[in-house]
Design a protein around this motif. Structure first.
Motif, PDB file in Angstrom:
ATOM      1  N   ASP A   1      -5.592  -7.428   8.467  1.00 37.21           N
ATOM      2  CA  ASP A   1      -5.442  -6.166   7.793  1.00 37.21           C
ATOM      3  C   ASP A   1      -4.099  -6.066   7.179  1.00 37.21           C
ATOM      4  OD1 ASP A   1      -7.684  -5.475   8.836  1.00 37.21           O
ATOM      5  OD2 ASP A   1      -7.303  -4.197  10.597  1.00 37.21           O
ATOM      6  N   LYS A   2      -2.870  -6.540   7.574  1.00 36.43           N
ATOM      7  CA  LYS A   2      -1.424  -6.530   7.340  1.00 36.43           C
ATOM      8  C   LYS A   2      -1.894  -7.289   5.851  1.00 36.43           C
ATOM      9  CE  LYS A   2       1.030  -5.423  11.260  1.00 36.43           C
ATOM     10  NZ  LYS A   2       1.836  -5.715  12.453  1.00 36.43           N
ATOM     11  N   ALA A   3      -2.258  -8.279   5.815  1.00 32.20           N
ATOM     12  CA  ALA A   3      -2.297  -9.358   4.708  1.00 32.20           C
ATOM     13  C   ALA A   3      -2.682  -8.374   3.632  1.00 32.20           C
ATOM     14  CB  ALA A   3      -2.902 -10.550   4.873  1.00 32.20           C
ATOM     15  N   ALA A   4      -4.055  -7.734   3.972  1.00 32.99           N
ATOM     16  CA  ALA A   4      -4.833  -7.042   2.926  1.00 32.99           C
ATOM     17  C   ALA A   4      -3.706  -6.003   2.268  1.00 32.99           C
ATOM     18  CB  ALA A   4      -5.842  -6.485   3.525  1.00 32.99           C
ATOM     19  N   LEU A   5      -3.074  -5.325   3.280  1.00 34.02           N
ATOM     20  CA  LEU A   5      -2.193  -4.035   2.544  1.00 34.02           C
ATOM     21  C   LEU A   5      -1.074  -4.379   1.904  1.00 34.02           C
ATOM     22  CD1 LEU A   5      -2.890  -0.988   3.618  1.00 34.02           C
ATOM     23  CD2 LEU A   5      -1.080  -1.451   5.094  1.00 34.02           C
ATOM     24  N   ASN A   6      -0.393  -5.410   2.734  1.00 38.37           N
ATOM     25  CA  ASN A   6       0.963  -5.912   2.024  1.00 38.37           C
ATOM     26  C   ASN A   6       0.732  -7.034   0.962  1.00 38.37           C
ATOM     27  OD1 ASN A   6       2.682  -4.493   3.766  1.00 38.37           O
ATOM     28  ND2 ASN A   6       2.686  -5.971   5.369  1.00 38.37           N
ATOM     29  N   GLY A   7      -0.362  -7.632   0.977  1.00 39.27           N
ATOM     30  CA  GLY A   7      -0.911  -8.322  -0.332  1.00 39.27           C
ATOM     31  C   GLY A   7      -1.099  -7.494  -1.439  1.00 39.27           C
ATOM     32  N   ALA A   8      -1.708  -6.384  -1.321  1.00 39.70           N
ATOM     33  CA  ALA A   8      -2.175  -5.283  -2.314  1.00 39.70           C
ATOM     34  C   ALA A   8      -0.791  -4.946  -3.011  1.00 39.70           C
ATOM     35  CB  ALA A   8      -3.063  -4.380  -2.042  1.00 39.70           C
ATOM     36  N   TYR A   9       0.314  -4.602  -1.985  1.00 35.68           N
ATOM     37  CA  TYR A   9       1.462  -4.225  -2.561  1.00 35.68           C
ATOM     38  C   TYR A   9       2.328  -5.333  -3.392  1.00 35.68           C
ATOM     39  CZ  TYR A   9       6.357  -2.411  -2.371  1.00 35.68           C
ATOM     40  OH  TYR A   9       7.509  -2.037  -2.505  1.00 35.68           O
TER      41      TYR A   9
ATOM     42  N   VAL B   1       1.495 -23.096   6.728  1.00 34.01           N
ATOM     43  CA  VAL B   1       1.370 -23.341   8.077  1.00 34.01           C
ATOM     44  C   VAL B   1       2.134 -22.120   9.139  1.00 34.01           C
ATOM     45  CG1 VAL B   1       2.193 -24.905  10.034  1.00 34.01           C
ATOM     46  CG2 VAL B   1       1.393 -25.794   7.887  1.00 34.01           C
ATOM     47  N   ALA B   2       3.137 -21.572   8.487  1.00 37.61           N
ATOM     48  CA  ALA B   2       4.010 -20.637   9.395  1.00 37.61           C
ATOM     49  C   ALA B   2       3.626 -19.598   9.041  1.00 37.61           C
ATOM     50  CB  ALA B   2       5.503 -20.839   9.075  1.00 37.61           C
ATOM     51  N   ALA B   3       2.164 -19.009   9.297  1.00 37.25           N
ATOM     52  CA  ALA B   3       1.764 -17.702   9.051  1.00 37.25           C
ATOM     53  C   ALA B   3       2.253 -16.504   9.937  1.00 37.25           C
ATOM     54  CB  ALA B   3       0.018 -17.885   9.014  1.00 37.25           C
ATOM     55  N   LEU B   4       2.720 -17.030  11.153  1.00 37.69           N
ATOM     56  CA  LEU B   4       3.282 -16.215  12.084  1.00 37.69           C
ATOM     57  C   LEU B   4       4.964 -16.122  11.659  1.00 37.69           C
ATOM     58  CD1 LEU B   4       1.545 -17.010  15.425  1.00 37.69           C
ATOM     59  CD2 LEU B   4       1.177 -14.868  13.772  1.00 37.69           C
TER      60      LEU B   4
ATOM     61  N   PRO C   1       3.455 -16.251   1.900  1.00 34.63           N
ATOM     62  CA  PRO C   1       4.439 -15.659   2.664  1.00 34.63           C
ATOM     63  C   PRO C   1       3.806 -15.592   3.998  1.00 34.63           C
ATOM     64  CG  PRO C   1       3.598 -13.903   1.294  1.00 34.63           C
ATOM     65  CD  PRO C   1       3.018 -14.986   0.840  1.00 34.63           C
ATOM     66  N   PRO C   2       4.754 -15.488   5.096  1.00 36.45           N
ATOM     67  CA  PRO C   2       4.160 -15.545   6.471  1.00 36.45           C
ATOM     68  C   PRO C   2       3.528 -13.856   6.465  1.00 36.45           C
ATOM     69  CG  PRO C   2       6.267 -16.164   6.715  1.00 36.45           C
ATOM     70  CD  PRO C   2       6.041 -15.955   5.121  1.00 36.45           C
ATOM     71  N   LEU C   3       2.312 -14.038   7.474  1.00 38.91           N
ATOM     72  CA  LEU C   3       1.491 -12.425   7.288  1.00 38.91           C
ATOM     73  C   LEU C   3       2.272 -11.626   8.071  1.00 38.91           C
ATOM     74  CD1 LEU C   3      -1.850 -14.027   8.325  1.00 38.91           C
ATOM     75  CD2 LEU C   3      -0.852 -14.108   6.047  1.00 38.91           C
ATOM     76  N   ILE C   4       3.544 -11.850   8.666  1.00 32.57           N
ATOM     77  CA  ILE C   4       4.217 -10.771   9.079  1.00 32.57           C
ATOM     78  C   ILE C   4       5.429 -10.272   8.103  1.00 32.57           C
ATOM     79  CG2 ILE C   4       3.947 -11.837  11.467  1.00 32.57           C
ATOM     80  CD1 ILE C   4       6.884 -13.048  11.019  1.00 32.57           C
ATOM     81  N   ILE C   5       5.279 -10.542   7.141  1.00 32.36           N
ATOM     82  CA  ILE C   5       6.291 -10.126   5.908  1.00 32.36           C
ATOM     83  C   ILE C   5       6.199  -8.452   5.926  1.00 32.36           C
ATOM     84  CG2 ILE C   5       4.805 -10.389   3.889  1.00 32.36           C
ATOM     85  CD1 ILE C   5       7.287 -11.465   2.473  1.00 32.36           C
ATOM     86  N   THR C   6       7.317  -8.100   5.614  1.00 28.43           N
ATOM     87  CA  THR C   6       7.286  -6.446   5.636  1.00 28.43           C
ATOM     88  C   THR C   6       7.727  -6.101   3.915  1.00 28.43           C
ATOM     89  OG1 THR C   6       9.774  -6.341   5.944  1.00 28.43           O
ATOM     90  CG2 THR C   6       8.500  -6.492   7.948  1.00 28.43           C
TER      91      THR C   6
ATOM     92  N   GLY D   1      -6.693 -14.887   8.091  1.00 32.94           N
ATOM     93  CA  GLY D   1      -6.135 -13.834   7.887  1.00 32.94           C
ATOM     94  C   GLY D   1      -5.513 -13.810   6.476  1.00 32.94           C
ATOM     95  N   ARG D   2      -5.381 -14.869   6.030  1.00 32.00           N
ATOM     96  CA  ARG D   2      -4.303 -15.195   4.683  1.00 32.00           C
ATOM     97  C   ARG D   2      -5.045 -14.164   3.806  1.00 32.00           C
ATOM     98  NH1 ARG D   2       0.212 -16.276   3.136  1.00 32.00           N
ATOM     99  NH2 ARG D   2       0.521 -17.667   4.875  1.00 32.00           N
ATOM    100  N   THR D   3      -6.271 -14.130   3.515  1.00 32.81           N
ATOM    101  CA  THR D   3      -6.562 -13.252   2.312  1.00 32.81           C
ATOM    102  C   THR D   3      -7.098 -11.937   2.468  1.00 32.81           C
ATOM    103  OG1 THR D   3      -9.076 -13.867   2.711  1.00 32.81           O
ATOM    104  CG2 THR D   3      -8.142 -15.593   1.265  1.00 32.81           C
ATOM    105  N   GLY D   4      -6.634 -11.566   3.723  1.00 35.61           N
ATOM    106  CA  GLY D   4      -7.113  -9.985   4.264  1.00 35.61           C
ATOM    107  C   GLY D   4      -8.179 -10.009   5.140  1.00 35.61           C
ATOM    108  N   LYS D   5      -8.841 -11.292   5.196  1.00 34.47           N
ATOM    109  CA  LYS D   5     -10.081 -10.990   6.369  1.00 34.47           C
ATOM    110  C   LYS D   5      -9.607 -12.496   7.061  1.00 34.47           C
ATOM    111  CE  LYS D   5     -12.932  -8.061   4.223  1.00 34.47           C
ATOM    112  NZ  LYS D   5     -13.452  -6.845   5.074  1.00 34.47           N
ATOM    113  N   LEU D   6     -10.361 -12.542   8.285  1.00 33.53           N
ATOM    114  CA  LEU D   6     -10.041 -13.829   9.349  1.00 33.53           C
ATOM    115  C   LEU D   6     -10.425 -14.833   8.497  1.00 33.53           C
ATOM    116  CD1 LEU D   6     -11.131 -12.351  12.806  1.00 33.53           C
ATOM    117  CD2 LEU D   6      -8.797 -12.521  11.696  1.00 33.53           C
ATOM    118  N   PHE D   7     -11.213 -14.978   7.782  1.00 32.81           N
ATOM    119  CA  PHE D   7     -11.776 -16.019   6.904  1.00 32.81           C
ATOM    120  C   PHE D   7     -12.247 -15.707   5.635  1.00 32.81           C
ATOM    121  CE2 PHE D   7     -12.547 -16.929  11.552  1.00 32.81           C
ATOM    122  CZ  PHE D   7     -12.004 -17.897  11.655  1.00 32.81           C
TER     123      PHE D   7
END
Ligand SMILES: Cc1ncc(COP(=O)(O)O)c(C=O)c1O
Length: 403
Positions: free
Chosen positions: A302-310, A50-53, A369-374, A226-232
């Motif tokens: 985009d951040k989810a794609a990048l940080n998710g890959a990391y 829920v708390a993606a932000l 994790p929230p999509l804002i994770i660093t 955005g969870r998977t790196g795309k909006l849907f």
């Protein structure tokens, strides 16, 4: 109240249907939450997506406060400016063709609506779901959910539901009859263990549904926003369902469910055939507007794609170090680590060390994790998870680790 009192009162007066963790959370900011004793945790579950932000995102807080001064509730028999604003923002980002929605309050409700709509729009009754699926626990959603431990105590459920083996499009094709209204599935099975489908599978199902004139319903309650790196989630495979179910983060933490469909389908519902009192509440829609604006402005997919890959690479590194890890799976910031035995010890150890994790079935640790994770926060999670895995390995002698 101290934590013991809080736990005792909840346990006494609320239905004991949740597998409770022994902490009482009282505050949150960004990816961090605090318990009543002031202990800090990094929330790698986003409160089940829920708390993606993150928690209490300033734009969500501001939107809720401003709307609370204007109008909190407004039944959908009246028009409302915030509901109008929200639906316009939503249809701007949903895949082309999905532009008529029903608003509700939860993921399960979004599935209920999709099931009724599939029957109404086709005049047929049968729905094909897949083994390992999770769609919620109201009677209709439960009927398409796979796990017998959820379903068996409540049978008979609704009729004409078939579950077929996943990741094999010919199983779906074989199950189709003249009574079939729809195929209903998650693009990536979440509760079922973070199972990303094999290449070409979803495209094949789309083609089968087109060819056999069957509706394709995607439950994107967990895979959207955005969870998977795309909006849907469906955008990862370049396909569009006929009906899509959304929920969890779309109102920044307030309860929401959305069933969005092609106009010609949603228009088959006649007045009174579906409704809920809270559909499109102004306060929820105000939070929803802020949630969609923030998702786009902060480029969170985009951040989810990048940080998710990391994140995934870091987890894979742990897999080469810890023999108890069987497999690392997932896309974007929807990640799963399958262990060789149950995950509850590791999750409890991580909790003690200040990281909130959840399971996805008995043997999979789920990271949402929230999509804002660093990256530094990801590194901290990885360090702690590494320690928890090490301690778990020590607790169980290596001879007890199955292959
Ligand atoms: C894919 C999917 N569908 C439906 C649901 C049910 O949502 P809710 O718990 O809001 O009813 C969930 C919840 O986790 C889910 O992951």
């Amino acid at each position: 109240m101290n934590d013991k009192e809080i736990m005792e009162i909840e346990n006494r007066y609320l239905a004991n249907v949740f597998s409770k963790k022994p902490i009482a959370l009282t505050r949150g900011k960004g990816i961090t939450v605090w318990d009543v004793n002031g202990k800090e945790y990094l929330d790698c579950s986003s409160s089940y997506g829920v708390a993606a932000l993150g928690h209490c995102h300033p734009k969500i807080v501001e939107a809720i406060k401003a709307q609370a001064d204007q109008l909190i509730t407004c039944h959908s028999c009246y028009y409302n400016d915030k509901r109008t604003e929200f639906i316009q923002k939503l249809v701007k980002i949903t895949p082309k063709g999905l532009d008529k929605a029903f608003l509700s309050n939860s993921g399960a409700e979004s599935v209920e609506c999709a099931m009724k709509l599939a029957r109404k729009a086709t005049g047929k009754t049968e729905i094909i779901a897949v083994m390992g699926s999770y769609h919620g626990k109201t009677m209709g959603a439960l009927s398409v959910t796979w796990d017998k431990k959820y379903r068996d105590p409540f049978i008979p459920l609704i009729p004409d539901i078939k579950h077929v083996a996943p990741d094999n499009a010919s199983k779906i094709e074989e199950a189709i009859t003249e009574k079939t209204a729809a195929v209903l599935m998650e693009p990536i099975r979440g509760e079922g263990g973070i199972r990303v489908p094999p290449d070409g599978y979803l495209q094949e199902i789309r083609e089968i549904c087109n060819k056999r004139n069957i509706l394709l319903v995607f439950d994107e309650v967990q895979t959207s926003y955005g969870r998977t790196g795309k909006l849907f989630g469906c955008e990862n495979w370049g396909i569009t369902p006929d009906i899509m179910c959304l929920a969890k983060p779309f109102a920044g933490g307030l309860p929401i469910g959305i069933t969005i469909a092609k106009e010609n389908l949603m228009s088959t519902f006649k007045i009174g055939e579906h409704s809920t009192t809270f559909s499109g509440s102004p306060i929820v829609c105000a939070a929803g507007c802020a949630a969609i604006d923030t998702l786009i402005e902060e480029k969170l997919a985009d951040k989810a794609a990048l940080n998710g890959a990391y994140f995934k690479t870091q987890l894979e590194d742990l897999a080469s170090k810890h023999r108890i890890i069987k497999e690392v799976r997932g896309l974007g910031l929807m990640l799963g680590v399958e262990l060789r035995y149950d995950v509850y010890g590791v999750i409890a150890k991580a909790l003690n060390k200040g990281i909130l994790l959840i399971d996805a079935g008995r043997t999979v640790v789920r990271f949402l994790p929230p999509l804002i994770i660093t990256k530094p926060q990801i590194d901290r999670v990885i360090r702690t998870f590494d320690e928890a895995l090490g301690e778990e390995e020590n607790d169980r002698t290596s001879s007890t680790i199955p292959n």
